[in-house]
Write a protein that holds these residues in place. Structure first.
Motif, PDB file in Angstrom:
ATOM      1  N   SER A 257      -3.212   9.810   3.126  1.00  0.00           N
ATOM      2  CA  SER A 257      -2.254   9.372   3.869  1.00  0.00           C
ATOM      3  C   SER A 257      -1.171   8.261   3.176  1.00  0.00           C
ATOM      4  N   SER A 258       0.068   8.598   3.687  1.00  0.00           N
ATOM      5  CA  SER A 258       0.923   7.945   2.831  1.00  0.00           C
ATOM      6  C   SER A 258       1.658   6.629   3.883  1.00  0.00           C
TER       7      SER A 258
ATOM      8  N   LEU B 221       0.882  -1.291   0.027  1.00  0.00           N
ATOM      9  CA  LEU B 221      -0.075  -0.080   0.061  1.00  0.00           C
ATOM     10  C   LEU B 221       0.886   1.233  -0.113  1.00  0.00           C
ATOM     11  N   LEU B 222       0.492   2.180  -0.854  1.00  0.00           N
ATOM     12  CA  LEU B 222       1.484   3.382  -1.025  1.00  0.00           C
ATOM     13  C   LEU B 222       0.742   4.642  -0.432  1.00  0.00           C
ATOM     14  N   PHE B 223      -0.619   4.816  -0.709  1.00  0.00           N
ATOM     15  CA  PHE B 223      -1.403   5.769  -0.163  1.00  0.00           C
ATOM     16  C   PHE B 223      -2.926   5.435  -0.299  1.00  0.00           C
ATOM     17  N   TYR B 224      -3.812   6.100   0.749  1.00  0.00           N
ATOM     18  CA  TYR B 224      -5.006   5.926   0.827  1.00  0.00           C
ATOM     19  C   TYR B 224      -5.644   7.223   1.150  1.00  0.00           C
TER      20      TYR B 224
ATOM     21  N   ASP C  97      -5.769  -6.067  13.154  1.00  0.00           N
ATOM     22  CA  ASP C  97      -6.706  -5.505  14.209  1.00  0.00           C
ATOM     23  C   ASP C  97      -6.281  -4.044  14.504  1.00  0.00           C
ATOM     24  N   TYR C  98      -4.700  -3.641  14.628  1.00  0.00           N
ATOM     25  CA  TYR C  98      -4.503  -2.488  15.233  1.00  0.00           C
ATOM     26  C   TYR C  98      -4.740  -1.363  14.278  1.00  0.00           C
ATOM     27  N   GLY C  99      -5.810  -1.355  13.435  1.00  0.00           N
ATOM     28  CA  GLY C  99      -6.398  -0.440  12.707  1.00  0.00           C
ATOM     29  C   GLY C  99      -5.746  -0.016  11.513  1.00  0.00           C
ATOM     30  N   GLY C 100      -5.636   1.367  11.322  1.00  0.00           N
ATOM     31  CA  GLY C 100      -5.145   1.970   9.939  1.00  0.00           C
ATOM     32  C   GLY C 100      -6.486   1.755   8.968  1.00  0.00           C
ATOM     33  N   SER C 101      -6.092   2.307   7.761  1.00  0.00           N
ATOM     34  CA  SER C 101      -7.066   2.347   6.655  1.00  0.00           C
ATOM     35  C   SER C 101      -7.948   0.866   6.520  1.00  0.00           C
ATOM     36  N   GLN C 102      -9.084   1.136   6.151  1.00  0.00           N
ATOM     37  CA  GLN C 102      -9.893   0.096   5.784  1.00  0.00           C
ATOM     38  C   GLN C 102      -9.099  -1.032   4.604  1.00  0.00           C
ATOM     39  N   GLY C 103      -8.367  -0.089   3.771  1.00  0.00           N
ATOM     40  CA  GLY C 103      -7.650  -0.861   2.855  1.00  0.00           C
ATOM     41  C   GLY C 103      -6.216  -1.200   2.880  1.00  0.00           C
ATOM     42  N   ASN C 104      -5.666  -1.131   4.296  1.00  0.00           N
ATOM     43  CA  ASN C 104      -4.275  -1.171   4.500  1.00  0.00           C
ATOM     44  C   ASN C 104      -4.188  -2.602   4.801  1.00  0.00           C
ATOM     45  N   LEU C 105      -4.257  -3.543   3.755  1.00  0.00           N
ATOM     46  CA  LEU C 105      -4.189  -4.972   3.720  1.00  0.00           C
ATOM     47  C   LEU C 105      -2.690  -5.145   3.603  1.00  0.00           C
ATOM     48  N   ILE C 106      -2.215  -6.524   4.369  1.00  0.00           N
ATOM     49  CA  ILE C 106      -0.788  -6.804   4.114  1.00  0.00           C
ATOM     50  C   ILE C 106      -1.159  -8.169   3.668  1.00  0.00           C
ATOM     51  N   PHE C 107      -0.411  -8.102   2.290  1.00  0.00           N
ATOM     52  CA  PHE C 107      -0.393  -9.210   1.438  1.00  0.00           C
ATOM     53  C   PHE C 107       0.717 -10.390   1.385  1.00  0.00           C
ATOM     54  N   GLY C 108       0.461 -11.522   1.338  1.00  0.00           N
ATOM     55  CA  GLY C 108       1.275 -12.431   1.289  1.00  0.00           C
ATOM     56  C   GLY C 108       2.299 -12.200  -0.219  1.00  0.00           C
ATOM     57  N   LYS C 109       3.558 -12.997  -0.327  1.00  0.00           N
ATOM     58  CA  LYS C 109       3.977 -12.915  -1.573  1.00  0.00           C
ATOM     59  C   LYS C 109       3.286 -13.435  -2.955  1.00  0.00           C
ATOM     60  N   GLY C 110       2.256 -14.315  -2.463  1.00  0.00           N
ATOM     61  CA  GLY C 110       1.481 -15.070  -3.538  1.00  0.00           C
ATOM     62  C   GLY C 110       2.023 -16.449  -3.927  1.00  0.00           C
ATOM     63  N   THR C 111       0.845 -17.347  -4.339  1.00  0.00           N
ATOM     64  CA  THR C 111       1.521 -18.769  -4.826  1.00  0.00           C
ATOM     65  C   THR C 111       1.122 -18.758  -6.078  1.00  0.00           C
TER      66      THR C 111
END
Lengths: 111, 114
Positions: free
Chosen positions: A57-58, A46-49, B94-108
């Motif tokens: 936000s960066s 994620l870069l920006f939202y 769970d610690y919040g951040g934007s709703q789109g702040n997803l942490i992605f795996g490297k992919g299979t």
């Protein structure tokens, strides 16, 4: 129904040149908007939202910036591209806790 | 910091076989996603898993979530060539951040061969 448009699809730019990628969403109001980057063979970062007009936000420090001049428009920019800016850029949107919907992506090659 | 690990990273399967992709994450999360990406294309949402024990199925794909083990699985049944793609899991911490702040795996990267 909602749709997301992202352009251009591919871009080849020399080092030091400027960048502008645009993303627009249709069929919804006040979406959350996101820019992600995918480096070759890796996951997404994620870069920006943005949760509203003018609110950016960066997530990571970098050579890029983002702007949201209108409710459903999100722009990714750079004044001077670096080689390391190459990658696949994805715009995405959602509303509240819904899943993300991604645009078709822009493959950026900086040479 | 939340880390998401997928394994395997590369998977070559024969048509008709079954296999499972694993996604482990390092901290508590309130939801987990599975996405599919075809080469040079965008990401397509497959599943959203919101609670412990959640199981969702569509076609030959079934995803499950064990929040206590911090593990999600994507099970492929009787693979067909059309399933060849890269599959990503993504976690919202769970610690919040934007709703789109997803942490992605490297992919299979899955390749199904006849």
């Amino acid at each position: 129904s909602q749709t997301i448009h992202q352009w251009p699809a591919t871009l080849v730019q020399p080092v030091g040149s400027p960048l502008s990628l645009e993303c627009t969403v249709e069929g919804t109001s006040n979406p959350n908007l996101y820019w992600y980057r995918q480096a070759a063979g890796r996951g997404l970062q994620l870069l920006f939202y943005s949760v509203g007009i003018g609110q950016i936000s960066s997530e990571v420090p970098q050579n890029l910036s983002a702007s949201r001049p209108q409710d459903r428009q999100f722009i990714l920019s750079s004044k001077k591209l670096l080689l390391s800016d190459s990658g696949f850029y994805l715009c995405a949107w959602n509303s509240r806790v819904e899943k993300l919907f991604f645009g078709s992506g822009t493959q950026l090659s900086v040479l | 910091e939340l880390k998401v690990e997928q394994n395997p990273l590369f998977l070559s399967m024969q048509e008709g076989k079954n296999y499972t992709i694993y996604c482990n994450y390092s901290t508590t999360s309130d939801r987990l996603y599975w996405y599919r990406q075809d080469p040079g294309k965008s990401l397509e949402s497959l599943f959203v898993l919101l609670s412990n024990g959640a199981v969702k199925q569509e076609g030959r794909l079934m995803a499950s979530l064990d929040t206590k083990a911090r593990l999600s699985t994507l099970h492929i049944t009787a693979a067909v060539h059309d399933l060849s793609a890269t599959y990503f899991c993504a976690v919202h911490p769970d610690y919040g951040g934007s709703q789109g702040n997803l942490i992605f795996g490297k992919g299979t990267k899955l390749s199904v061969k006849p």
